[in-house]
Design an enzyme around this catalytic site. Structure first.
Site, PDB file in Angstrom:
ATOM      1  N   LYS A 168       2.639 -14.646   3.052  1.00 17.85           N
ATOM      2  CA  LYS A 168       3.030 -15.352   1.827  1.00 17.85           C
ATOM      3  C   LYS A 168       4.547 -15.492   1.881  1.00 17.85           C
ATOM      4  CE  LYS A 168       2.054 -16.997  -2.328  1.00 17.85           C
ATOM      5  NZ  LYS A 168       1.203 -18.182  -2.575  1.00 17.85           N
ATOM      6  N   TYR A 210       0.809  -1.224   0.000  1.00 16.75           N
ATOM      7  CA  TYR A 210       0.000   0.000   0.000  1.00 16.75           C
ATOM      8  C   TYR A 210       0.840   1.272   0.000  1.00 16.75           C
ATOM      9  CZ  TYR A 210      -4.881  -1.241   0.034  1.00 16.75           C
ATOM     10  OH  TYR A 210      -6.126  -1.638  -0.347  1.00 16.75           O
ATOM     11  N   ASP A 257      -3.197 -17.760   0.321  1.00 16.56           N
ATOM     12  CA  ASP A 257      -4.077 -18.461  -0.621  1.00 16.56           C
ATOM     13  C   ASP A 257      -4.817 -19.608   0.076  1.00 16.56           C
ATOM     14  OD1 ASP A 257      -1.330 -18.960  -0.539  1.00 16.56           O
ATOM     15  OD2 ASP A 257      -1.303 -20.148  -2.363  1.00 16.56           O
ATOM     16  N   ASP A 316      -6.808  -6.214   3.157  1.00 15.92           N
ATOM     17  CA  ASP A 316      -7.784  -5.529   2.299  1.00 15.92           C
ATOM     18  C   ASP A 316      -8.631  -6.557   1.552  1.00 15.92           C
ATOM     19  OD1 ASP A 316      -8.937  -3.376   0.790  1.00 15.92           O
ATOM     20  OD2 ASP A 316      -7.608  -3.913  -0.873  1.00 15.92           O
TER      21      ASP A 316
END
Ligand code: NAD
Length: 366
Positions: A201, A149, A235, A259
């Site tokens: 991740k 971001y 994921d 988000d």
């Protein structure tokens, strides 16, 4: 009671909260900034203010424009007057702000979070009407200042194409990651939450999300035996949220993953009309709906105001008015489930105003 106290050598918000709480006497309203925003913003804000009026008008609003409305009013999506108003009051309720895709202004939401160091974004979702998923009760805590971001982006020209390659840099600091982790664990303790799942991740973004995971694990040691912790690759988490969302209690996410997953969470409880958020930091707290300005339905008077109403309930909790927050929650639930008044996104026929009126009617009876 839900608490949003900033922590770790950052007692200013707590002081702010106490000050505002102490300032609230029946004859004295709590000063707060109100930003109607863009698209459906003014419609859901009008509905929410009406409901808050029915709750005894706990806030003294200073109305300010931002977003496209800010450009129209003052030539800036985040006018100085709006910033000053929040700086003085340290408390705001905000409608969604449109951010143009591609070129143009930087997101006013991101600028606001940076301006007031609103490092924690708290997004609780709870089933209010039985549907596809019942008994959902998950709180997502999103790091609000870092990750992708920060949007440090540029293009690399190749041959005749000045934008042949696009590059984006994400930034997470160890200190920032520890700060949000500590916030999440403190929130868990104060609100009776049992487990935090750290979402990352780190198998691919080994540095950017690896540092976040590492920091969270380190902070978790201080809460051993009090709040359980595990972690999950984003994921896999997205899939588990569809298959078995009940396995989650709290999610702790980097900015972009938070988000995305908070919209997914909203989908589990009826959609974006049902999901509130609080941006909490050292200098202020700003409450809002998770959804955006919904240009596809703006001006039609059909938007669901529940997200912003729930954000207002978070704001009431934040200033120590837990009883009012509980009354508001009960009125929303009764309006949906006993009176069966619902907006179109929940397969009902009520307009935004009719829904707000129905809540006021409920509140009048309590
Ligand atoms: P959106 O959340 O505005 O809308 C997505 C879909 O959900 C639309 O079909 C919309 O009609 C529906 N929806 C959203 N809120 C609803 C409500 N209260 N009642 C009924 N239906 C509702 O997402 P978008 O279309 O991707 O974004 C529109 C604009 O909002 C963009 O400029 C985006 O940058 C901005 N945005 C702002 C915020 C914020 O201010 N916090 C958050 C997200 C998006």
């Amino acid at each position: 009671m839900t608490c949003f106290l900033a922590h770790e050598g950052k007692p200013r918000l707590e002081q702010t909260r106490r000050k505002t709480f102490m300032a609230h006497q029946p004859d004295k309203r709590i000063p707060a900034t109100l930003i109607p925003g863009d698209g459906i913003g003014p419609e859901v804000v009008e509905a929410t203010v009406k409901v808050l009026d029915a709750l005894g008008r706990p806030f003294e609003w200073d109305v300010q424009q931002a977003g496209m409305a800010g450009i129209k009013a003052a030539g800036d999506p985040l006018p100085a007057a709006a910033l000053e108003s929040i700086r003085e009051r340290r408390l705001a309720l905000k409608g969604p702000l449109t951010t143009p895709i591609g070129g143009g202004f930087r997101s006013s939401n991101v600028r606001l979070r940076e301006a007031f160091e609103l490092y924690a974004n708290v997004r609780p979702v709870k089933t209010l009407i039985p549907g596809r998923y019942d008994d959902i009760d998950v709180v997502l805590v999103r790091e609000n200042l870092g990750g992708f971001y920060v949007a440090h982006e540029y293009y690399v020209p190749i041959g005749n194409d000045p934008q042949a390659v696009a590059v984006s840099t994400g930034i997470n600091t160890r200190e920032g990651s520890k700060r949000i982790a500590r916030f999440a664990f403190e929130y868990a303790l104060r609100n009776g939450r049992r487990k935090i799942t750290v979402v990352h991740k780190a198998n691919i973004l080994k540095a950017l999300t690896g540092i976040f995971l590492e920091a969270a694990r380190e902070v978790a040691k201080d809460y051993e035996g009090r709040v359980a912790v595990d972690d999950m690759i984003v994921d896999a988490c997205a899939m588990q949220l569809v298959l078995n969302p009940w396995r989650f209690d709290m999610l702790l996410c980097t900015n972009l993953f938070g988000d995305i997953l908070s919209d997914q969470l909203a989908g589990l409880v009826g959609g974006l009309g049902m999901a509130p958020g609080g941006n909490v930091g050292t200098d202020a707290a700003i409450f809002e709906a998770v959804h955006g300005s919904a240009p596809d339905i703006a001006g039609k008077g059909i938007a669901n105001p529940i997200s912003l109403l729930l954000a207002a309930a978070m704001m009431l909790d934040h200033v120590g008015l837990g009883d009012a927050a509980r009354r508001l929650h009960a009125a929303i639930s009764a309006t949906l489930n006993i009176d069966k008044v619902r907006t179109g996104d929940l397969n009902g026929t009520a307009s935004t105003r009719q829904f707000a009126d129905a809540i006021c009617h409920r509140l009048a009876g309590t």
